[in-house]
Scaffold this motif. Sequence first.
Motif, PDB file in Angstrom:
ATOM      1  N   ALA A  65      -5.617  30.024  31.905  1.00  0.00           N
ATOM      2  CA  ALA A  65      -4.436  29.687  30.602  1.00  0.00           C
ATOM      3  C   ALA A  65      -5.085  29.833  29.298  1.00  0.00           C
ATOM      4  O   ALA A  65      -4.603  30.340  28.239  1.00  0.00           O
ATOM      5  N   ARG A 107       2.954  32.602  30.042  1.00  0.00           N
ATOM      6  CA  ARG A 107       1.971  31.844  30.385  1.00  0.00           C
ATOM      7  C   ARG A 107       2.188  30.350  30.035  1.00  0.00           C
ATOM      8  O   ARG A 107       1.859  29.392  30.941  1.00  0.00           O
ATOM      9  N   ALA A 127       2.690  27.253  33.038  1.00  0.00           N
ATOM     10  CA  ALA A 127       1.881  26.118  32.722  1.00  0.00           C
ATOM     11  C   ALA A 127       3.080  24.705  32.865  1.00  0.00           C
ATOM     12  O   ALA A 127       2.593  23.856  32.327  1.00  0.00           O
TER      13      ALA A 127
END
Length: 594
Positions: free
Chosen positions: A490, A517, A521
């Motif tokens: 990440a 992304r 997360a």
Amino acid sequence: MRFGYTSNDAPPARNDASVASAYCTAASPSDTSPHVDSVAALPRNKLVCLQRSFGILYSWHSTLGSLEMLRFSPKTVPEAPPSQKYFSHVNTPDKAIYVVLFAALLVFGVSLRSSFHFDDYSLFTDSAVTSSSGWWEVWRPLRPRPLTYFTFWLNYQFGGQNPVGYHAVNLALHLLAVRLLYGILNGLAGARVALIAAVIFAIHPIQSEPVLYVFERATLLSTVFCLLCWRSWLASRNWSAVGWFALAVLSKEECVTFPLFLLIFRCAYLPCAAMMSLSLAAGIRVLVSSAALHVQVVGTQLYTTSQASASPLAYADTIGSVIMRYFEMSLLPYLCTQGIVILHYSRMLLLPYGLTIDPDVPIVLDWRGWLAWVVILATATFLWRNYRHGKWIGAGLILLAPSSSIFPGADLAADRRLYLPMVAFAALAGLLLQGIKRWMILAPVAVGLSVLSFVRARIWLTEQTLWTEAVARAPRKVRPLLQLSRASDAGTALRILDKAQAIAPDDPRPIQEKGLRLLAAKRPDLALVQFERALILAPNDPDLLNDRGVAHTFLGQRDAAVEDFTHVLSINPCQGTARRNLERLGITYPVPCP
């Protein structure tokens, strides 16, 4: 019918030429003319005579070791029919081809440890591949490349998502293509030419992408069927050739010019017309499909008009305007750019350095592209008319034409598009290099190609190494950066996406990728900010609207999510992801996918 002795005639001994000569004299005392126009016109006794005489000569040829040492006069042996003329060497034993196949297995066998890449993952979101009924779903009329997808369905049924089986099938198809090409060229030009061509076709680095990239199995499968078609064509099995070509088109449409390639070797107009009809149908289907996809780029007027008016004329007018805009915005720039791309391919064939999955080729619509086309066509025409082997360059360009002319692809350049044309370019190389008698000169070339291909196969082992190389080759191109971010953790991904955004500040893709992304997360609040920023650049992008709807869903904002998913389906009612997301919220969209 083959020359030599038949199953009913025992082969004459090597020292019995006088016996055979006496038999011939006694069998035809009234015939003093040694010339025979047709094998079919020979009576039984004269045919047996010729068979026995040729059997003796062939025995001598076996002792001498080369058929080229015998020069038969047409007054002694009649000209063979096409099936024999083209395959006079096909039974020549040559164990060297198995060495070539073993070398190709060593070079590309590392792919059995490779992961999936790029579009490979889309296979597992396709119900035609993953469902138990996929064996017939792949044959629906609007499905692309049904035969290729049927092989993917088989792979999934036997191995699930294990990449080993998928790579093994690709590798096996490549080895089969090498063996078929050797057999054909052995019959056309002899074992030496065939062997050199097979080596180049088997281990040239530019062949790496279709062998190592699972999704490009369509290229391999289509080439195998085209080679089977070529072999049948040379053997005068015309309708068998048509059948093989039909299977090639069902595997991948880029082989549509193969019938023109066949006409270089032999004319049979009715079977060729049948194959051209298949090509025309496939070409029209590709153009119409491309124009339909172009609707998503130029706007949504097709869907809006068809809904607003029940008149077929209104729908037809919209189709016409979309196709015209497609011609102006996509086809002409693509065609112009392909002149430069073909010169790029030529350099890669001669100096295979700088290969990458995503080359940086700028699109052009000016004198550079048209000048490149003039140079290419003028050179090919001059060589075809003035040099004995020049036709092979033209043959290769004919096979390259579907992907490098008027059929715009998603990529301006791709190494995989040279796989089928390589059958012609490799044959040309074999003919040009056959004069080099010392294998000590040719062997280092083969070793060098093998090393380069092995290095490429190692690069294709993981997504990380593949896209790291792509970024190094095209540092100013956005797509390799996006793909590398997906293969990274990440923190690294966000840094890579910042770089992509700096390169292309008006491109919404890096911003969208950041949002995805952040969603992964579990930060939907930050992801929503990124999707909002991306939608400023592309307000009606269906994927962005769907992603924003997902972020709203995670934040508990149901009404906003429903609004986004509904907006997506109003643009494209066939957007399956948005439809499923809406159903998860308990709402069924009323307009079905047409």
